[in-house]
Structure formats: C-alpha cells, structure tokens
Design a protein around this motif. Structure first.
Motif, PDB file in Angstrom:
ATOM      1  N   ALA A  89      22.560  10.927 -30.206  1.00 12.82           N
ATOM      2  CA  ALA A  89      21.795  12.160 -29.946  1.00 12.82           C
ATOM      3  C   ALA A  89      22.668  13.393 -30.187  1.00 12.82           C
ATOM      4  O   ALA A  89      22.199  14.398 -30.745  1.00 12.82           O
ATOM      5  CB  ALA A  89      21.266  12.148 -28.512  1.00 12.82           C
ATOM      6  N   GLY A  90      23.933  13.324 -29.772  1.00 11.46           N
ATOM      7  CA  GLY A  90      24.846  14.449 -29.997  1.00 11.46           C
ATOM      8  C   GLY A  90      25.105  14.673 -31.481  1.00 11.46           C
ATOM      9  O   GLY A  90      25.169  15.828 -31.937  1.00 11.46           O
ATOM     10  N   ILE A  91      25.265  13.587 -32.246  1.00  6.85           N
ATOM     11  CA  ILE A  91      25.485  13.722 -33.693  1.00  6.85           C
ATOM     12  C   ILE A  91      24.271  14.353 -34.368  1.00  6.85           C
ATOM     13  O   ILE A  91      24.405  15.256 -35.214  1.00  6.85           O
ATOM     14  CB  ILE A  91      25.795  12.335 -34.311  1.00  6.85           C
ATOM     15  N   ASN A  92      23.078  13.904 -33.983  1.00  8.70           N
ATOM     16  CA  ASN A  92      21.854  14.474 -34.564  1.00  8.70           C
ATOM     17  C   ASN A  92      21.703  15.946 -34.197  1.00  8.70           C
ATOM     18  O   ASN A  92      21.208  16.744 -35.015  1.00  8.70           O
ATOM     19  CB  ASN A  92      20.630  13.691 -34.096  1.00  8.70           C
ATOM     20  N   TRP A  93      22.121  16.308 -32.998  1.00 11.62           N
ATOM     21  CA  TRP A  93      22.045  17.721 -32.589  1.00 11.62           C
ATOM     22  C   TRP A  93      22.978  18.582 -33.431  1.00 11.62           C
ATOM     23  O   TRP A  93      22.617  19.681 -33.858  1.00 11.62           O
ATOM     24  CB  TRP A  93      22.395  17.836 -31.112  1.00 11.62           C
ATOM     25  N   LEU A  94      24.177  18.062 -33.701  1.00 10.30           N
ATOM     26  CA  LEU A  94      25.124  18.799 -34.530  1.00 10.30           C
ATOM     27  C   LEU A  94      24.642  18.918 -35.972  1.00 10.30           C
ATOM     28  O   LEU A  94      24.940  19.911 -36.656  1.00 10.30           O
ATOM     29  CB  LEU A  94      26.499  18.117 -34.494  1.00 10.30           C
ATOM     30  N   LEU A  95      23.914  17.914 -36.434  1.00  7.63           N
ATOM     31  CA  LEU A  95      23.445  17.899 -37.825  1.00  7.63           C
ATOM     32  C   LEU A  95      22.022  18.426 -37.971  1.00  7.63           C
ATOM     33  O   LEU A  95      21.396  18.240 -39.019  1.00  7.63           O
ATOM     34  CB  LEU A  95      23.518  16.474 -38.377  1.00  7.63           C
ATOM     35  N   THR A  96      21.518  19.081 -36.931  1.00  8.61           N
ATOM     36  CA  THR A  96      20.135  19.587 -36.955  1.00  8.61           C
ATOM     37  C   THR A  96      19.827  20.450 -38.173  1.00  8.61           C
ATOM     38  O   THR A  96      18.770  20.275 -38.806  1.00  8.61           O
ATOM     39  CB  THR A  96      19.829  20.370 -35.663  1.00  8.61           C
ATOM     40  N   PRO A  97      20.714  21.403 -38.553  1.00  5.59           N
ATOM     41  CA  PRO A  97      20.394  22.222 -39.741  1.00  5.59           C
ATOM     42  C   PRO A  97      20.217  21.382 -41.010  1.00  5.59           C
ATOM     43  O   PRO A  97      19.301  21.625 -41.799  1.00  5.59           O
ATOM     44  CB  PRO A  97      21.612  23.151 -39.857  1.00  5.59           C
ATOM     45  N   LEU A  98      21.092  20.379 -41.201  1.00  4.80           N
ATOM     46  CA  LEU A  98      20.990  19.534 -42.399  1.00  4.80           C
ATOM     47  C   LEU A  98      19.752  18.645 -42.350  1.00  4.80           C
ATOM     48  O   LEU A  98      19.081  18.425 -43.374  1.00  4.80           O
ATOM     49  CB  LEU A  98      22.247  18.668 -42.535  1.00  4.80           C
ATOM     50  N   ILE A  99      19.430  18.153 -41.150  1.00  2.67           N
ATOM     51  CA  ILE A  99      18.258  17.294 -41.006  1.00  2.67           C
ATOM     52  C   ILE A  99      16.977  18.099 -41.228  1.00  2.67           C
ATOM     53  O   ILE A  99      16.039  17.640 -41.896  1.00  2.67           O
ATOM     54  CB  ILE A  99      18.247  16.629 -39.616  1.00  2.67           C
ATOM     55  N   SER A 100      16.947  19.324 -40.677  1.00  3.26           N
ATOM     56  CA  SER A 100      15.760  20.183 -40.841  1.00  3.26           C
ATOM     57  C   SER A 100      15.549  20.583 -42.295  1.00  3.26           C
ATOM     58  O   SER A 100      14.415  20.709 -42.770  1.00  3.26           O
ATOM     59  CB  SER A 100      15.905  21.437 -39.974  1.00  3.26           C
ATOM     60  N   ALA A 101      16.666  20.766 -43.018  1.00  2.00           N
ATOM     61  CA  ALA A 101      16.562  21.159 -44.428  1.00  2.00           C
ATOM     62  C   ALA A 101      16.255  19.975 -45.335  1.00  2.00           C
ATOM     63  O   ALA A 101      16.038  20.154 -46.545  1.00  2.00           O
ATOM     64  CB  ALA A 101      17.862  21.821 -44.876  1.00  2.00           C
ATOM     65  N   GLY A 102      16.214  18.793 -44.783  1.00  2.00           N
ATOM     66  CA  GLY A 102      15.930  17.601 -45.582  1.00  2.00           C
ATOM     67  C   GLY A 102      17.116  17.094 -46.379  1.00  2.00           C
ATOM     68  O   GLY A 102      16.966  16.233 -47.245  1.00  2.00           O
ATOM     69  N   ALA A 103      18.304  17.628 -46.079  1.00  2.00           N
ATOM     70  CA  ALA A 103      19.498  17.200 -46.806  1.00  2.00           C
ATOM     71  C   ALA A 103      19.948  15.805 -46.388  1.00  2.00           C
ATOM     72  O   ALA A 103      20.636  15.122 -47.142  1.00  2.00           O
ATOM     73  CB  ALA A 103      20.633  18.206 -46.586  1.00  2.00           C
ATOM     74  N   MET A 104      19.584  15.398 -45.201  1.00  2.00           N
ATOM     75  CA  MET A 104      19.938  14.056 -44.720  1.00  2.00           C
ATOM     76  C   MET A 104      18.954  13.623 -43.647  1.00  2.00           C
ATOM     77  O   MET A 104      18.234  14.453 -43.072  1.00  2.00           O
ATOM     78  CB  MET A 104      21.369  14.025 -44.171  1.00  2.00           C
ATOM     79  N   GLU A 105      18.916  12.331 -43.389  1.00  2.00           N
ATOM     80  CA  GLU A 105      18.034  11.801 -42.362  1.00  2.00           C
ATOM     81  C   GLU A 105      18.769  11.708 -41.024  1.00  2.00           C
ATOM     82  O   GLU A 105      20.002  11.643 -40.977  1.00  2.00           O
ATOM     83  CB  GLU A 105      17.525  10.411 -42.760  1.00  2.00           C
ATOM     84  N   ALA A 106      17.975  11.726 -39.963  1.00  2.00           N
ATOM     85  CA  ALA A 106      18.564  11.604 -38.637  1.00  2.00           C
ATOM     86  C   ALA A 106      19.191  10.218 -38.459  1.00  2.00           C
ATOM     87  O   ALA A 106      18.669   9.216 -38.958  1.00  2.00           O
ATOM     88  CB  ALA A 106      17.510  11.852 -37.562  1.00  2.00           C
ATOM     89  N   VAL A 107      20.301  10.177 -37.746  1.00  2.00           N
ATOM     90  CA  VAL A 107      20.984   8.909 -37.471  1.00  2.00           C
ATOM     91  C   VAL A 107      20.235   8.208 -36.341  1.00  2.00           C
ATOM     92  O   VAL A 107      19.817   8.833 -35.361  1.00  2.00           O
ATOM     93  CB  VAL A 107      22.452   9.156 -37.073  1.00  2.00           C
ATOM     94  N   THR A 108      20.057   6.898 -36.473  1.00  2.00           N
ATOM     95  CA  THR A 108      19.379   6.122 -35.439  1.00  2.00           C
ATOM     96  C   THR A 108      20.385   5.286 -34.652  1.00  2.00           C
ATOM     97  O   THR A 108      21.481   4.985 -35.137  1.00  2.00           O
ATOM     98  CB  THR A 108      18.324   5.191 -36.054  1.00  2.00           C
ATOM     99  N   VAL A 109      19.978   4.894 -33.455  1.00  2.00           N
ATOM    100  CA  VAL A 109      20.853   4.093 -32.613  1.00  2.00           C
ATOM    101  C   VAL A 109      21.140   2.738 -33.243  1.00  2.00           C
ATOM    102  O   VAL A 109      22.233   2.176 -33.079  1.00  2.00           O
ATOM    103  CB  VAL A 109      20.221   3.916 -31.209  1.00  2.00           C
ATOM    104  N   ARG A 110      20.182   2.214 -33.992  1.00  2.00           N
ATOM    105  CA  ARG A 110      20.372   0.894 -34.607  1.00  2.00           C
ATOM    106  C   ARG A 110      21.486   0.898 -35.644  1.00  2.00           C
ATOM    107  O   ARG A 110      22.019  -0.158 -35.990  1.00  2.00           O
ATOM    108  CB  ARG A 110      19.061   0.439 -35.264  1.00  2.00           C
ATOM    109  N   GLN A 111      21.818   2.085 -36.161  1.00  2.00           N
ATOM    110  CA  GLN A 111      22.904   2.173 -37.125  1.00  2.00           C
ATOM    111  C   GLN A 111      24.278   2.051 -36.462  1.00  2.00           C
ATOM    112  O   GLN A 111      25.277   1.889 -37.154  1.00  2.00           O
ATOM    113  CB  GLN A 111      22.807   3.496 -37.897  1.00  2.00           C
ATOM    114  N   PHE A 112      24.320   2.162 -35.159  1.00  2.00           N
ATOM    115  CA  PHE A 112      25.566   1.988 -34.399  1.00  2.00           C
ATOM    116  C   PHE A 112      25.672   0.511 -34.041  1.00  2.00           C
ATOM    117  O   PHE A 112      25.119   0.060 -33.064  1.00  2.00           O
ATOM    118  CB  PHE A 112      25.538   2.868 -33.145  1.00  2.00           C
ATOM    119  N   ASP A 113      26.395  -0.235 -34.849  1.00  2.00           N
ATOM    120  CA  ASP A 113      26.453  -1.688 -34.716  1.00  2.00           C
ATOM    121  C   ASP A 113      27.015  -2.098 -33.354  1.00  2.00           C
ATOM    122  O   ASP A 113      27.914  -1.451 -32.803  1.00  2.00           O
ATOM    123  CB  ASP A 113      27.330  -2.265 -35.830  1.00  2.00           C
ATOM    124  N   PHE A 114      26.492  -3.198 -32.802  1.00  2.00           N
ATOM    125  CA  PHE A 114      26.934  -3.665 -31.495  1.00  2.00           C
ATOM    126  C   PHE A 114      28.389  -4.130 -31.507  1.00  2.00           C
ATOM    127  O   PHE A 114      29.058  -4.091 -30.475  1.00  2.00           O
ATOM    128  CB  PHE A 114      26.024  -4.794 -30.997  1.00  2.00           C
TER     129      PHE A 114
END
Length: 271
Positions: free
Chosen positions: A114-139
């Motif tokens: 959630a913190g990473i997505n908050w920091l990357l909000t401008p890039l995510i809003s501009a469509g430059a990248m997709e939001a990171v999901t929890v599933r991408q953080f391997d166990f």
C-alpha cells in the motif's frame, strides 16, 4: 602394554554421541537406498532442501549485516541511535518468531505494498504503470524478511558483546596514533571482535536452519511443507517424517561439526 593403554585412551576419548549420530545417518541412508517408499519420499523432498538452504542463507547474511549495524548503533556514542537500537533489539526479541512471521506476511506485506502504491500514485494515475498487488510479494521473500528481522536482533547482541570484549586500551592507543574512528574499527576492533563472535554466529546459523521450518506455515515449499503435503496424500506419516528428520539432522549436525572445528582453530590461533 603401551599399545593397550593407548587403545584405551583412544576409546575413552571417542565422542560416543557422534558415533550414535553416525549410526543413525547410516541407517537413514540405508533405508533411502534400500526401501522404495523412502526413496520416493526422498525424491519428493529434494526440492525442499534447496528452498530451505536458500531461505536460510539469504536470511542469515541479511540478518548478520543488519545485526552488525544495530550493534554499532548500540555501542556508539550517539544516545539517540543507541536508544533506537536498544528499542529495536528488545522489541524483536520479545516476539515469538512464528507470530512475527505471520505479522510480516499478513500485515507488514500488505502495508508495504500500500505504501509503494501511494508513492507511485502519480505514475499509476497517468497510466505509466500498474498498481503493485500483494500477490506479487512472494511468500518466500516474506519469510526471508521475517527471519532477517528476527535474527538480526539476536545477532546484534552477539556483535555487541564481541565489540565490547575488545580491550579499550587498544582503541585509545589507536586514536592516540591518529587513526580515524572508521580505520580504528576496521583495523583494530573488527578483526578481534570477529574471533569472539564467529562461534556463536555459526550456532545461530544452525538454529536458523531449524527455525526455517516455520516458513511452512506460510505454504513455502521447504522440507517441512513438502513432507506435510506428501504424508497427507499418501498417509505414510512415519516414513515421511523419518526422512524429514534425517534431512534436517544431516544439515544441522554437519554444520555443528564445522562450527566446532572452527572454534578449535580459533583457540589454536589465539595461543
């Protein structure tokens, strides 16, 4: 007569616990080679050995570096850093590893994403990248991160004891010769502290191999998890957990013997 006495002395000095361990190892190896069930179980668990060693090595190296950092903070002259390091060590050491493992996996990981997505909000809003999901953080990495934090608190205390064991007169002499604090630490403190901390660090590495079995609670495919899956599917609990215990014993006893040999080498070098 002299031969008899030397033979008796040699028998008296034999570590019988090691002989018993060797017999257990031979028995386990014979079962794996001779029995088809044990052989199939061993093949099924072999990938778990790689995962167990990978998790242990990465977590231990990271915990050692982090522990050294907090040990330097605790032994330094800055009170703020010393209090922060002491708070960290006492807090982490007071939480069971399994509880902390769950906390990192199911609380810390989502909060980090959630913190990473908050920091990357401008890039995510501009469509430059997709939001990171929890599933991408391997166990596996969640488990490594949790073990790193837990063990770093204990390793910090080991390093602190090693640093404080160095004679302060040598440190004062180095400073009187004009050595900087960094050079004093690198040339005077660290080499002597390492001799003190290496044996307990080796013991902690052995302990981490055993504690890595806790990551099976997260579904990480280590020895314990693969053994649990195999036994639940075949109902061969006795044979499966014999092999699981054999694999852990082989790794821990081998490393324990290496640590003892290293301790003897250090004792000889001190003389």
């Amino acid at each position: 007569m002299s031969r008899n006495s030397s033979t008796r002395r040699a028998l008296r000095d034999v570590p019988w616990w090691l002989v018993a361990m060797a017999l257990l190892f031979v028995l386990g190896l014979w079962l794996i080679v001779a029995d088809a069930d044990y052989r199939n179980i061993f093949r099924s668990l072999s990938d778990g050995v790689v995962t167990t060693l990978w998790v242990t090595i990465v977590a231990f190296v990271s915990a050692t570096l982090l522990g050294l950092l907090f040990a330097l903070m605790r032994t330094g002259g800055n009170r703020v850093l010393r209090e922060i390091a002491t708070f960290y060590v006492e807090l982490i050491r007071g939480i069971p590893i399994l509880v902390f493992l769950f906390y990192v996996a199911f609380v810390g990981a989502p909060a980090t994403i959630a913190g990473i997505n908050w920091l990357l909000t401008p890039l995510i809003s501009a469509g430059a990248m997709e939001a990171v999901t929890v599933r991408q953080f391997d166990f596996v990495w969640r488990a490594i991160f949790a073990l790193t934090i837990c063990y770093s608190a204990f390793i910090a205390e080991i390093f602190r004891a090693g640093i404080e064991a160095v004679d302060k007169g040598q440190i004062e002499a180095a400073r009187s010769l004009g050595l900087s604090p960094i050079r004093t630490f690198r040339l005077i403190i660290l080499p002597q502290a390492l001799r003190t901390v290496m044996p307990p660090l080796g013991n902690d590495f052995v302990s981490m191999i055993k504690d890595s079995a806790l990551v099976s609670a997260l579904g990480v495919q280590d020895i314990t998890q693969l053994g649990k899956v195999y036994s639940s599917g075949t109902f061969k609990f006795f044979e499966t957990y014999n092999v699981v215990a054999f694999l852990y014993l082989t790794m821990t006893i081998s490393l324990s013997l290496l640590v003892r040999l290293f301790e003897r080498h250090l004792d000889r070098s001190k003389r």
